[in-house]
Write a protein that holds these residues in place. Sequence first.
Motif, PDB file in Angstrom:
ATOM      1  N   ARG A   1      31.914 115.810  64.646  1.00 34.89           N
ATOM      2  CA  ARG A   1      30.627 116.344  65.108  1.00 34.89           C
ATOM      3  C   ARG A   1      29.739 116.747  63.936  1.00 34.89           C
ATOM      4  O   ARG A   1      28.539 116.967  64.112  1.00 34.89           O
ATOM      5  CB  ARG A   1      30.864 117.549  66.022  1.00 34.89           C
ATOM      6  CG  ARG A   1      31.688 117.227  67.272  1.00 34.89           C
ATOM      7  CD  ARG A   1      31.679 118.401  68.241  1.00 34.89           C
ATOM      8  NE  ARG A   1      32.550 118.144  69.381  1.00 34.89           N
ATOM      9  CZ  ARG A   1      33.763 118.658  69.527  1.00 34.89           C
ATOM     10  NH1 ARG A   1      34.226 119.487  68.608  1.00 34.89           N
ATOM     11  NH2 ARG A   1      34.499 118.384  70.578  1.00 34.89           N
ATOM     12  N   LEU A   2      30.347 116.889  62.749  1.00 29.33           N
ATOM     13  CA  LEU A   2      29.572 117.296  61.575  1.00 29.33           C
ATOM     14  C   LEU A   2      29.031 116.109  60.789  1.00 29.33           C
ATOM     15  O   LEU A   2      28.418 116.298  59.739  1.00 29.33           O
ATOM     16  CB  LEU A   2      30.440 118.162  60.649  1.00 29.33           C
ATOM     17  CG  LEU A   2      30.820 119.544  61.186  1.00 29.33           C
ATOM     18  CD1 LEU A   2      31.730 120.257  60.201  1.00 29.33           C
ATOM     19  CD2 LEU A   2      29.581 120.386  61.459  1.00 29.33           C
ATOM     20  N   ARG A   3      29.274 114.905  61.229  1.00 25.19           N
ATOM     21  CA  ARG A   3      28.735 113.734  60.532  1.00 25.19           C
ATOM     22  C   ARG A   3      27.215 113.818  60.472  1.00 25.19           C
ATOM     23  O   ARG A   3      26.557 114.161  61.454  1.00 25.19           O
ATOM     24  CB  ARG A   3      29.147 112.438  61.234  1.00 25.19           C
ATOM     25  CG  ARG A   3      30.604 112.065  61.021  1.00 25.19           C
ATOM     26  CD  ARG A   3      30.889 110.713  61.652  1.00 25.19           C
ATOM     27  NE  ARG A   3      32.277 110.330  61.454  1.00 25.19           N
ATOM     28  CZ  ARG A   3      32.740 109.721  60.372  1.00 25.19           C
ATOM     29  NH1 ARG A   3      31.905 109.425  59.398  1.00 25.19           N
ATOM     30  NH2 ARG A   3      34.015 109.403  60.266  1.00 25.19           N
ATOM     31  N   GLU A   4      26.687 113.534  59.292  1.00 23.89           N
ATOM     32  CA  GLU A   4      25.242 113.554  59.034  1.00 23.89           C
ATOM     33  C   GLU A   4      24.650 114.952  59.162  1.00 23.89           C
ATOM     34  O   GLU A   4      23.431 115.114  59.176  1.00 23.89           O
ATOM     35  CB  GLU A   4      24.499 112.590  59.980  1.00 23.89           C
ATOM     36  CG  GLU A   4      25.012 111.166  59.958  1.00 23.89           C
ATOM     37  CD  GLU A   4      24.912 110.544  58.573  1.00 23.89           C
ATOM     38  OE1 GLU A   4      23.991 110.893  57.820  1.00 23.89           O
ATOM     39  OE2 GLU A   4      25.772 109.704  58.249  1.00 23.89           O
TER      40      GLU A   4
ATOM     41  N   LYS B   1      39.929 120.864  49.854  1.00 22.06           N
ATOM     42  CA  LYS B   1      39.943 119.458  50.247  1.00 22.06           C
ATOM     43  C   LYS B   1      39.121 119.236  51.516  1.00 22.06           C
ATOM     44  O   LYS B   1      38.399 118.244  51.647  1.00 22.06           O
ATOM     45  CB  LYS B   1      41.390 119.013  50.451  1.00 22.06           C
ATOM     46  CG  LYS B   1      41.606 117.519  50.312  1.00 22.06           C
ATOM     47  CD  LYS B   1      43.090 117.208  50.212  1.00 22.06           C
ATOM     48  CE  LYS B   1      43.297 115.732  49.898  1.00 22.06           C
ATOM     49  NZ  LYS B   1      44.745 115.405  49.776  1.00 22.06           N
ATOM     50  N   LEU B   2      39.224 120.165  52.448  1.00 27.48           N
ATOM     51  CA  LEU B   2      38.435 120.067  53.676  1.00 27.48           C
ATOM     52  C   LEU B   2      36.948 120.178  53.370  1.00 27.48           C
ATOM     53  O   LEU B   2      36.125 119.442  53.932  1.00 27.48           O
ATOM     54  CB  LEU B   2      38.867 121.159  54.654  1.00 27.48           C
ATOM     55  CG  LEU B   2      38.074 121.248  55.961  1.00 27.48           C
ATOM     56  CD1 LEU B   2      38.136 119.925  56.717  1.00 27.48           C
ATOM     57  CD2 LEU B   2      38.595 122.387  56.831  1.00 27.48           C
ATOM     58  N   ALA B   3      36.576 121.078  52.461  1.00 30.88           N
ATOM     59  CA  ALA B   3      35.165 121.229  52.090  1.00 30.88           C
ATOM     60  C   ALA B   3      34.627 119.942  51.487  1.00 30.88           C
ATOM     61  O   ALA B   3      33.493 119.531  51.772  1.00 30.88           O
ATOM     62  CB  ALA B   3      35.010 122.386  51.107  1.00 30.88           C
ATOM     63  N   ARG B   4      35.413 119.307  50.649  1.00 29.26           N
ATOM     64  CA  ARG B   4      34.972 118.041  50.049  1.00 29.26           C
ATOM     65  C   ARG B   4      34.781 116.964  51.109  1.00 29.26           C
ATOM     66  O   ARG B   4      33.850 116.164  51.038  1.00 29.26           O
ATOM     67  CB  ARG B   4      35.999 117.587  49.016  1.00 29.26           C
ATOM     68  CG  ARG B   4      35.962 118.422  47.748  1.00 29.26           C
ATOM     69  CD  ARG B   4      37.046 118.030  46.776  1.00 29.26           C
ATOM     70  NE  ARG B   4      36.900 118.757  45.522  1.00 29.26           N
ATOM     71  CZ  ARG B   4      37.775 118.727  44.542  1.00 29.26           C
ATOM     72  NH1 ARG B   4      38.873 118.000  44.668  1.00 29.26           N
ATOM     73  NH2 ARG B   4      37.572 119.407  43.438  1.00 29.26           N
ATOM     74  N   ARG B   5      35.641 116.966  52.112  1.00 34.77           N
ATOM     75  CA  ARG B   5      35.467 115.965  53.165  1.00 34.77           C
ATOM     76  C   ARG B   5      34.200 116.229  53.967  1.00 34.77           C
ATOM     77  O   ARG B   5      33.470 115.300  54.305  1.00 34.77           O
ATOM     78  CB  ARG B   5      36.677 115.958  54.101  1.00 34.77           C
ATOM     79  CG  ARG B   5      36.496 114.899  55.179  1.00 34.77           C
ATOM     80  CD  ARG B   5      37.681 114.746  56.076  1.00 34.77           C
ATOM     81  NE  ARG B   5      37.359 113.758  57.094  1.00 34.77           N
ATOM     82  CZ  ARG B   5      38.110 113.518  58.140  1.00 34.77           C
ATOM     83  NH1 ARG B   5      39.237 114.172  58.298  1.00 34.77           N
ATOM     84  NH2 ARG B   5      37.760 112.613  59.029  1.00 34.77           N
ATOM     85  N   ILE B   6      33.947 117.503  54.278  1.00 31.24           N
ATOM     86  CA  ILE B   6      32.718 117.839  55.007  1.00 31.24           C
ATOM     87  C   ILE B   6      31.499 117.366  54.224  1.00 31.24           C
ATOM     88  O   ILE B   6      30.548 116.833  54.797  1.00 31.24           O
ATOM     89  CB  ILE B   6      32.658 119.355  55.264  1.00 31.24           C
ATOM     90  CG1 ILE B   6      33.787 119.775  56.217  1.00 31.24           C
ATOM     91  CG2 ILE B   6      31.311 119.749  55.848  1.00 31.24           C
ATOM     92  CD1 ILE B   6      33.945 121.276  56.337  1.00 31.24           C
ATOM     93  N   HIS B   7      31.521 117.565  52.920  1.00 29.69           N
ATOM     94  CA  HIS B   7      30.418 117.092  52.066  1.00 29.69           C
ATOM     95  C   HIS B   7      30.262 115.582  52.166  1.00 29.69           C
ATOM     96  O   HIS B   7      29.139 115.067  52.315  1.00 29.69           O
ATOM     97  CB  HIS B   7      30.688 117.510  50.620  1.00 29.69           C
ATOM     98  CG  HIS B   7      29.807 116.820  49.619  1.00 29.69           C
ATOM     99  ND1 HIS B   7      28.469 117.113  49.469  1.00 29.69           N
ATOM    100  CD2 HIS B   7      30.086 115.825  48.717  1.00 29.69           C
ATOM    101  CE1 HIS B   7      27.957 116.334  48.520  1.00 29.69           C
ATOM    102  NE2 HIS B   7      28.914 115.564  48.051  1.00 29.69           N
ATOM    103  N   GLU B   8      31.369 114.859  52.094  1.00 34.44           N
ATOM    104  CA  GLU B   8      31.305 113.394  52.115  1.00 34.44           C
ATOM    105  C   GLU B   8      30.862 112.849  53.468  1.00 34.44           C
ATOM    106  O   GLU B   8      30.317 111.750  53.551  1.00 34.44           O
ATOM    107  CB  GLU B   8      32.677 112.803  51.756  1.00 34.44           C
ATOM    108  CG  GLU B   8      33.125 113.082  50.331  1.00 34.44           C
ATOM    109  CD  GLU B   8      32.290 112.330  49.307  1.00 34.44           C
ATOM    110  OE1 GLU B   8      31.626 111.350  49.699  1.00 34.44           O
ATOM    111  OE2 GLU B   8      32.294 112.710  48.128  1.00 34.44           O
ATOM    112  N   LEU B   9      31.081 113.621  54.533  1.00 36.70           N
ATOM    113  CA  LEU B   9      30.650 113.190  55.862  1.00 36.70           C
ATOM    114  C   LEU B   9      29.200 113.560  56.147  1.00 36.70           C
ATOM    115  O   LEU B   9      28.590 113.020  57.063  1.00 36.70           O
ATOM    116  CB  LEU B   9      31.536 113.844  56.938  1.00 36.70           C
ATOM    117  CG  LEU B   9      32.991 113.381  57.029  1.00 36.70           C
ATOM    118  CD1 LEU B   9      33.753 114.245  58.020  1.00 36.70           C
ATOM    119  CD2 LEU B   9      33.057 111.921  57.440  1.00 36.70           C
TER     120      LEU B   9
END
Length: 477
Positions: A170-173, A190-198
Amino acid sequence: MIAVLMPSPEQQHQEQVTNGTVLLVEDDEAVRFGMASALRARRFVVQEAASCDEALQKFAEHPDLVITDLRLPDGDAVDLLRRLRPIQPMVPVPVYVVTGFATVDVAVRAVKEGAEEFFTKPVELNKLLRCVETVMSRRNVSKITPSQRLFTSFVPRSPAMQQLEMELRRLRESDCTVLILGETGTGKTKLARRIHELGARREGPFVDINCAGLSRDFVESELFGHERGAFTGAHATKPGLLEAATGGTVFLDEIGDIDLQVQPKILKVLEERRYRRMGDIRERTADVRLIAATHLELLDAVEERAFRADLFYRISTVTLRLPALRERNSDIAPLAREVLVNAGHPDVTVTSDACDKLRSYGWPGNIRELKNVVQRALLRRNGNILTADDIRFDGETRSSAKMLAVQLAPENASTLEEMERKHIRQALAEENGRVKDAAVRLGISRSTLYQKLKTYGIPLPSRDQDSSGPPDPDRHE
C-alpha cells in the motif's frame, strides 16, 4: 552511525554468482541427470526430486523455476501444481511440464493450474534452455531488488510477515512519513530501505542516521548543518544531511533517543518543510521524506514527557510494527539458510534436529542474534552438515556466566538483579533524577536505562521540585 545507501561489493558479487535456481522433478534418473547437467553448465543451481512429495520438500527452499515430468510415482504434474500454489501465493513460480504422453486435455489442465510451458519428450535441450534463460531474465527484472526486500532468497511464510508485506504494497509510490516499531535486531533499517525503494523518492538518496547515543549538538549539526564559527570547532561551513538527502529519504533510527531540545526542530521540518543551519538566520527548504524507527514504546515515552506528543503524532502517519523473530517461527529455518548462503556456504545442510532447536529458542536478539548463532555453528560443524550439537545460543553463555557469578558470590551478597537495581537508584539520586545524566554515569544508553527502570519497577523521581515555578526542561532527559 550515519550511512548513505550504497550496494556493497559482497551484494554485487552474490547477484552474479548464479542465474537462478531450478527445481527439476523427474523420476527417470538418466533423464534427470542429463537435464540437470545441461542446466548446471548454464550456471543454474539445480535442486533434484524424483516424486511429488520430494518436490514439495524442495519447493520449501523457494526455487525460481520448476521443471517437472507429467507422470510421477506418487501423482502427476497437475496435482503437484495444485499443491505448490498455496505454498508461495505471493510470488508465483513458473512451472514447465515435460511429458511423453501429451494430449490437448492434459495440456489444458496443466495450463489452468499455472503451468507456463509444455514440452514433449524427447526434449530439445537447447530449446528448453533458451526458454529457461528467457523466463529467468524476465523474472530477475521483475523481482524486487535485494535492497528493497526484507529477505534475499525466500518469501516469508509467517502470517505476521505476510501481513507486513501487504501493508508495504500500500506504500508503493507513497511519500508519507512512516514510523517503524520493533525490537532491537529485527531489521528496522532494512525495512526502511525497502520502503524508500518502493516509494516515490526511490531515485533519490537514502540517508541513514542512528540517533542512539548521539549528543544534541552532534545531531543538530549533522541534520541541519552549520555555519563557520557556529560553535567551537566549526572552522568551516558544513551542509547538513537534510541537504544531502534532498529529493530522497532521511531515516532516523532510534528516534526515541533524540534530545528533547532537538525534537521541536524536527517537528518544524515535518510541518513547514523549513529549517536553519546552526549559526545561520536564513531558512532553507527541506525536500525530504522522513522514515523513523525505534525499539521503545513511544506512547510511554510521551506519557513520561521523554518524547514530545506533537512530534509523535506527526511521525506516526503510518506505523508499521516489525514482529520479533519469536513471533515468526516458520521463517526461522529459511532465515538460517539465507545466513548460510550469504556467508558463502550454500552447500551446508541444516539437519531437522538443528531446525527444531532453532525454532524452540526465544531469540531475544532477533535476526541479529540468529546470524551470530549460525555463523558460530559454522565454525563448530564437521563437513557440510550443521547439527543441533553445533548450535550454541548467546543466552546459554550469559546464563552460565551469571550462574558462575552467583556461585562465587558470598552467601550474604545480593543477587545480580538486586545489585543492579540498587546501582541504578543510586545513580538517579546522585544525578537529581536526570535520566540522561544517570545513563552517562552508568555507561549505558538512555533507552536502555528507561527499559531497566520499567523492568525493575523503579519510579521516576517527581518532576516538580517546586510546583510554583516552571518545570526544569532538562529533567528526565
